[in-house]
Scaffold this motif. Sequence first.
Motif, short mmCIF file in Angstrom:
data_model
loop_
_atom_site.label_atom_id
_atom_site.label_comp_id
_atom_site.label_asym_id
_atom_site.label_seq_id
_atom_site.Cartn_x
_atom_site.Cartn_y
_atom_site.Cartn_z
N THR A 130 0.83 -1.21 0.00
CA THR A 130 0.00 0.00 0.00
C THR A 130 0.86 1.25 0.00
OG1 THR A 130 -1.81 -1.13 1.15
CG2 THR A 130 -1.79 1.27 1.24
N ILE A 131 1.90 1.29 0.82
CA ILE A 131 2.79 2.45 0.86
C ILE A 131 3.44 2.65 -0.50
CG2 ILE A 131 4.90 3.40 1.87
CD1 ILE A 131 4.12 1.84 4.47
N ASN A 132 3.88 1.58 -1.13
CA ASN A 132 4.48 1.68 -2.46
C ASN A 132 3.48 2.19 -3.50
OD1 ASN A 132 7.04 0.80 -1.71
ND2 ASN A 132 6.52 -1.35 -2.00
N ALA A 133 2.21 1.80 -3.33
CA ALA A 133 1.19 2.22 -4.29
C ALA A 133 0.83 3.69 -4.13
CB ALA A 133 -0.06 1.36 -4.13
N LEU A 134 0.95 4.22 -2.90
CA LEU A 134 0.48 5.58 -2.63
C LEU A 134 1.60 6.60 -2.46
CD1 LEU A 134 -2.37 4.73 -0.08
CD2 LEU A 134 -2.54 5.00 -2.56
N ALA A 135 2.76 6.19 -1.96
CA ALA A 135 3.87 7.12 -1.72
C ALA A 135 5.19 6.38 -1.84
CB ALA A 135 3.73 7.76 -0.34
N PRO A 136 5.59 6.05 -3.05
CA PRO A 136 6.79 5.22 -3.25
C PRO A 136 8.09 5.90 -2.82
CG PRO A 136 5.96 6.05 -5.35
CD PRO A 136 4.92 6.36 -4.33
N HIS A 137 8.07 7.21 -2.58
CA HIS A 137 9.29 7.92 -2.17
C HIS A 137 9.62 7.70 -0.70
CE1 HIS A 137 6.10 10.69 -0.92
NE2 HIS A 137 6.96 11.18 -0.04
N LEU A 138 8.66 7.23 0.11
CA LEU A 138 8.90 7.08 1.53
C LEU A 138 9.76 5.85 1.83
CD1 LEU A 138 5.35 7.92 2.96
CD2 LEU A 138 7.42 9.31 3.19
N GLN A 139 10.70 6.02 2.77
CA GLN A 139 11.48 4.89 3.25
C GLN A 139 10.62 4.04 4.17
OE1 GLN A 139 14.80 6.06 5.68
NE2 GLN A 139 15.37 3.96 6.21
N ILE A 140 10.84 2.73 4.15
CA ILE A 140 10.10 1.82 5.03
C ILE A 140 11.09 1.14 5.96
CG2 ILE A 140 8.66 -0.25 5.15
CD1 ILE A 140 7.59 0.50 2.35
N ILE A 141 10.79 1.19 7.27
CA ILE A 141 11.63 0.54 8.27
C ILE A 141 10.83 -0.60 8.89
CG2 ILE A 141 12.91 0.81 10.42
CD1 ILE A 141 13.20 3.78 9.75
N ALA A 142 11.38 -1.79 8.83
CA ALA A 142 10.73 -2.98 9.39
C ALA A 142 11.69 -3.61 10.39
CB ALA A 142 10.38 -3.96 8.28
N PRO A 143 11.63 -3.20 11.67
CA PRO A 143 12.60 -3.67 12.67
C PRO A 143 12.75 -5.17 12.76
CG PRO A 143 11.32 -1.85 13.55
CD PRO A 143 10.70 -2.21 12.23
#
Length: 400
Positions: A130-143
């Motif tokens: 969903t994040i990639n579909a809506l805001a692909p510029h945001l970094q994703i952190i998955a601890p």
Amino acid sequence: MKEKVILAYSGGLDTTTIIPWLKENYDYDVICVCIDVGQGQEIDGLEERALSSGASKLYIDDVTEEFVQNYVYPTMKAGAVYEDKYLLGTSIARPLIAQRLVHYALLENAVAICHGATGKGNDQVRFELTINALAPHLQIIAPWRIWDIKSREDSINYCLQHDIKLNMNKETSYSRDRNLWHISHEGLELEDPSIEPDYSKILQLTNTLEDAPNEAEYVEIEFEKGIPVKLDGKALNGTDMISELNKIGGKHAIGIIDLVENRVVGMKSRGVYETPGGTILYRAHQELEHLCLDKQTYSYKQTLAIKYAELVYSGEWFTPLREALEAFVDSTQETVTGVVKLKLYKGNMISAGATSPYSLYNEEIASFTTGDLYDHKDAEGFIRLFGLPLRVRALMKEKK
């Protein structure tokens, strides 16, 4: 000025652990966002918990009615059930939660979104698609994919080392996800599928069969174009409809599922799901479709429902295919209007009648009594034509 990270925050063990971990490993300002999709009392005391754990701010965003109208009801109208059992309670909430996380990331000009989904689970896929579909510029952190913590016990110890108080312990630390539609339970002894769940210890929405009343109860649900609008004659919005049915269904031990399912990432997992109100709505909606949909449409919709469920389960909500399937479903629901009555008793739902102004049931045709619309003699010609391929094949065999 520090850069900001948006943390998907529930107040549970994992996301509580992530706050000090983010501060220790990243030079970010941690902003917690709790998306309220009907968690109930879990919201109480959340701000104090987040701030005391090291967050700089907490947003609580109540999107419960949007969750029902734009996610739950479309999935229910589709008849989507994953692997014949699961009513997708966690799955349908994730795209909405991720959509709102993106909203707050843009609002706060954050550079990243952090979530507490494990590297073995489905939610990491759902959030990140969903994040990639809506805001692909945001970094994703998955601890869970990068830190040294390996278990829930490690998380508890980490929090205790950082002087963070917890309202849980090692013995009762089931991994739970709750929203208005359902509650799921995973972990501890449930990880062994040979063990019968101790429902008296696990269940939170639903009575056990033993504790359910010894008397049946009737419910009457009115639908308009596939959407439930009245319960026992009373008009209700989506939130209130599901809340009331959760109480009624929970009382009668409706909607308890024990499932070993196939996760998106390839492994099997075992969970116990409680979906009392949703289970009633699915059944009532299905009864009305049996009355109002023609044979071909109903049959094709059953096939579509499997694909719809797979898309929802794997987090592919914001995809052209799911949107196209929803358009088909909405078209089929134009005549799914009427009233359904169900009898509830100790985990069972028994049909007790259905009516619709668009009913395709014609008593004059269906009755054993011959009427003007159907002549028994007509069946002979139909059977001859319908069975013609079988006759041709039999003649071929005789000839050989």
